[in-house]
Design an enzyme around this catalytic site. Structure first.
Site, PDB file in Angstrom:
ATOM      1  N   ASP A  52      -0.435  12.272 -47.563  1.00 40.83           N
ATOM      2  CA  ASP A  52      -0.042  12.958 -48.798  1.00 40.83           C
ATOM      3  C   ASP A  52       1.331  12.458 -49.276  1.00 40.83           C
ATOM      4  OD1 ASP A  52       1.526  14.177 -46.897  1.00 40.83           O
ATOM      5  OD2 ASP A  52       0.825  16.216 -47.288  1.00 40.83           O
ATOM      6  N   SER A  53       1.905  11.507 -48.527  1.00 42.48           N
ATOM      7  CA  SER A  53       3.087  10.794 -49.024  1.00 42.48           C
ATOM      8  C   SER A  53       2.760  10.091 -50.336  1.00 42.48           C
ATOM      9  CB  SER A  53       3.561   9.762 -47.993  1.00 42.48           C
ATOM     10  OG  SER A  53       2.487   8.949 -47.562  1.00 42.48           O
ATOM     11  N   ASP A  91      -5.012  12.841 -44.774  1.00 45.13           N
ATOM     12  CA  ASP A  91      -4.192  14.063 -44.737  1.00 45.13           C
ATOM     13  C   ASP A  91      -4.908  15.189 -45.452  1.00 45.13           C
ATOM     14  OD1 ASP A  91      -1.801  14.174 -43.385  1.00 45.13           O
ATOM     15  OD2 ASP A  91      -0.642  13.183 -44.968  1.00 45.13           O
ATOM     16  N   LYS A 120      -5.857  14.827 -40.723  1.00 47.38           N
ATOM     17  CA  LYS A 120      -4.539  15.205 -40.182  1.00 47.38           C
ATOM     18  C   LYS A 120      -4.056  16.461 -40.895  1.00 47.38           C
ATOM     19  CE  LYS A 120      -0.567  12.858 -41.060  1.00 47.38           C
ATOM     20  NZ  LYS A 120       0.296  13.947 -41.581  1.00 47.38           N
ATOM     21  N   GLU A 122      -0.995  19.646 -41.297  1.00 47.60           N
ATOM     22  CA  GLU A 122       0.277  20.278 -41.014  1.00 47.60           C
ATOM     23  C   GLU A 122       0.036  21.787 -41.016  1.00 47.60           C
ATOM     24  OE1 GLU A 122       3.499  18.933 -43.565  1.00 47.60           O
ATOM     25  OE2 GLU A 122       2.578  16.968 -43.718  1.00 47.60           O
ATOM     26  N   GLU A 189       6.935  13.836 -36.074  1.00 42.19           N
ATOM     27  CA  GLU A 189       7.792  13.266 -37.132  1.00 42.19           C
ATOM     28  C   GLU A 189       9.219  13.777 -36.977  1.00 42.19           C
ATOM     29  OE1 GLU A 189       6.118  13.486 -41.049  1.00 42.19           O
ATOM     30  OE2 GLU A 189       7.969  12.871 -42.032  1.00 42.19           O
TER      31      GLU A 189
HETATM   32  O1  KIV Z   1       1.851  11.547 -45.566  1.00 38.39           O
HETATM   33  C1  KIV Z   1       2.160  10.653 -44.777  1.00 38.39           C
HETATM   34  O2  KIV Z   1       2.220   9.471 -45.110  1.00 38.39           O
HETATM   35  C2  KIV Z   1       2.465  11.030 -43.415  1.00 38.39           C
HETATM   36  C3  KIV Z   1       3.189  10.006 -42.592  1.00 38.39           C
HETATM   37  C4  KIV Z   1       4.580   9.973 -43.003  1.00 38.39           C
HETATM   38  C5  KIV Z   1       3.007  10.243 -41.172  1.00 38.39           C
HETATM   39  O3  KIV Z   1       2.177  12.116 -42.993  1.00 38.39           O
END
Ligand code: KIV
Length: 272
Positions: A52-53, A91, A120, A122, A189
């Site tokens: 989600d970056s 993500d 992934k 959070e 992280e």
């Molecule tokens: O969103 C992302 O790119 C991430 C990485 C920084 C691990 O979670």
């Protein structure tokens, strides 16, 4: 009779576990489109994350919070089209996992649309029950501890996590609980290197680090940071791999080589 396509040449969770057992490091990188997915895989990256970056490096937001499930799905499909062997991880964006049922429904949707292997996530206190629900239905997950950018407002900024003894003990205990709940991978992280090393040694599942020092099983960075194309101040843990290289391929291959040789990250890209 239907014979499924062999997974032999695909990077799988057991493959990453084997690398961990054998003490071999693996390289992960973000990608958000077909062309870069292809290139990153060709350079030897084992795990490609549609992170989600993308909210920051593709869409230009200040945080990852505005990213939607549709955004991840759109970029996930593009990246999937460019991969043959590398593991595809997506993500789960902010607001897509407000209950185990919602997380389950959204993870299924993402996986159906993109054929990603891992999601992934959070989460503040919620990760454990979500990991458990995903594992119960056979969905591979990567939990995320340390700095969680989706929780930036709760954490009060982008800061190293787990510095105090009590916070470090809590992170280690949470990591063990997440493993017991069935997560397949753990991402750390912005965590002090000694704590990340301890968590990695205590867990059987592979641990991926970003700003977590050299003693984790795999490293990940944001592609735009590796290529030094992000405007503004760079995080301490990232490195400009274009330096000394004449091509994008050269920079990504250098990143992979340095990760596998244990040369990246060094002390200057880690927290103590
Ligand atoms: O969103 C992302 O790119 C991430 C990485 C920084 C691990 O979670």
């Amino acid at each position: 009779m239907y014979i499924p396509k062999p997974l032999d040449d695909k990077i799988t969770i057991p493959h990453l576990r084997k690398l961990k057992q054998e003490g071999e490091k693996f390289a992960c990188l973000t990608a958000y489109d077909y062309s870069f997915a292809n290139l990153v895989e060709d350079c030897g990256v084992e795990v490609v994350l549609v992170g989600d970056s993308l909210g920051m490096v593709i869409q230009g937001h200040d945080t990852t919070i505005p990213v939607t499930l549709d955004d991840i799905c759109y970029h996930g499909k593009a990246v999937a089209a460019g991969l043959h062997n590398a593991m595809l991880m997506l993500d789960m964006p902010f607001g897509s996992l407000n209950s185990p049922q919602q997380a389950l429904d959204n993870a299924c949707e993402l996986i159906k649309q993109t054929e990603a292997q891992v999601v992934k996530l959070e989460g503040w206190k919620s990760q454990l029950e979500i990991v458990e629900a995903l594992a119960h239905f056979g969905i591979a997950s990567c939990a995320h501890l340390g700095l969680q950018p989706q929780m930036v407002n709760k954490m009060g900024g982008y800061r190293v996590q787990g510095k105090a003894k009590s916070a470090a003990e809590e992170m280690l205990a949470t990591a063990k609980n997440l493993e017991a709940a069935g997560t397949d991978l753990l991402l750390l992280e912005c965590v002090p290197a000694p704590l990340a090393a301890e968590i990695t040694a205590e867990l059987e599942i592979p641990v991926i680090g970003i700003g977590a020092g050299p003693d984790v099983d795999g490293q990940i960075l944001v592609l735009q940071d590796v290529l030094n194309v992000t405007p503004g101040k760079k995080p301490k843990f990232s490195k400009n791999f274009m330096q000394g290289q004449s091509s994008i391929q050269g920079a990504i291959s250098r990143y992979v080589t340095e990760v596998k040789r244990g040369q990246f990250p060094d002390r200057s890209h880690s927290f103590s």
